[in-house]
Design an enzyme around this catalytic site. Sequence first.
Site, PDB file in Angstrom:
ATOM      1  N   ASP A   1      -2.400   0.963   3.556  1.00 49.06           N
ATOM      2  CA  ASP A   1      -3.816   0.623   3.572  1.00 49.06           C
ATOM      3  C   ASP A   1      -3.926  -0.889   3.372  1.00 49.06           C
ATOM      4  OD1 ASP A   1      -4.138   3.319   3.652  1.00 49.06           O
ATOM      5  OD2 ASP A   1      -5.337   3.483   1.830  1.00 49.06           O
TER       6      ASP A   1
ATOM      7  N   HIS B   1       4.854   2.748   4.020  1.00 46.25           N
ATOM      8  CA  HIS B   1       5.644   3.676   4.816  1.00 46.25           C
ATOM      9  C   HIS B   1       6.288   2.956   5.987  1.00 46.25           C
ATOM     10  CE1 HIS B   1       3.578   7.347   3.007  1.00 46.25           C
ATOM     11  NE2 HIS B   1       2.828   6.336   2.583  1.00 46.25           N
TER      12      HIS B   1
ATOM     13  N   SER C   1      -0.753  -6.099  -2.915  1.00 45.38           N
ATOM     14  CA  SER C   1       0.109  -7.201  -2.505  1.00 45.38           C
ATOM     15  C   SER C   1      -0.013  -7.394  -1.000  1.00 45.38           C
ATOM     16  CB  SER C   1       1.551  -6.940  -2.913  1.00 45.38           C
ATOM     17  OG  SER C   1       2.298  -8.132  -2.838  1.00 45.38           O
TER      18      SER C   1
END
Length: 362
Positions: free
Chosen positions: A144, A220, A331
């Site tokens: 995200d 991912h 981050s």
Amino acid sequence: TDRKKLHTAPVGQIFRLRPFHVLVATGGGYAGYRKYEDYKLEQLEKRGIEVPVKLASEWEVALYKSVPTRLLSRAWGRLNQVELPTWLRKPVYSLYIWTFGVNMKEAAVEDLHHYRNLSEFFRRKLKPQARPVCCVHSVISPSDGKILNFGQVKNCEVEQVKGVTYSLESFLGPRISTEDVHFSQAPAGNSFQQQLVTKEGNELYHCVIYLAPGDYHCFHSPTDWTVSHRRHFPGSLMSVNPGVARWIKELFCHNERVVLTGDWKHGFFSLTAVGATNVGSIRIYFDQDLHTNSPSYSKGSYNDFSFISNNNKEGIPMRKGEHLGEFNLGSTIVLIFEAPKDFKFNLKAGQKIRFGEALGSL
């Protein structure tokens, strides 16, 4: 005659300032000022007003770097591990949810009492159906976040935000041995960018994704690829929010980061997890030897690890959408990869994106 005498120490003994205290106070105050400036810039952007690029000078960067962010981040990590009393969990997590707009309906476990500490709450897993993985496009978003920049790499430089660049070689580090990664056998005189491209007619592309504190903190695999090498750069832990990225040139090269390199069906592929303030902990699930924000590593150095061995000639195969790693707070992730010239991004700078959604395809 009954009055007590008041004994006072000399003023010099009370206010004994040391260089470290001055640096912390000055750097911390300046960092707070920059946060306020960043907030004003964000408000202008929301109103559609274009903000001119104003880069920090060397002394401003040095002053910001004087803040002991690595030490503070380690302390924050310890605090995150402290188990909260059951009665305190809901008020603490609810405040965080309200502040950063977290959508707990997507969480695999919605009950706030389930999370024993802040670290578990940050690393919460999502419901399987919350992030469907796009099967049509070849590259998906690994997390995200917000798209800061994307496009074709030009002149060995990459844009961290519009108009502010950093060196490709400084970011990835020196060329890795061809035994570990399938680099092209380009002449030594070719540029670093040309040495990364393995197939004739291909180009090098990049995409920068900023994870805010309220975002899902796991990342991912963005495509089917094989990870053959890891390079860890200990460094500073400055904020990587868009305002600071617009202010400090080569911000991502200053900060601690973990560079995973390998190859996919079109050639070179890399994913870099960039640390930030309070995000000294970067975890890669298949790499148990990785320890970030450790005092045993000095800034300015880097350490390499190869996943290719006598027992494993190929490296670590990753499938699109497979769990790869996690941050302890928001981050940045930077993708740099090789693809044919007809590769197209399906993005707009500044847009919000979620894990599993398409970044681009052929």
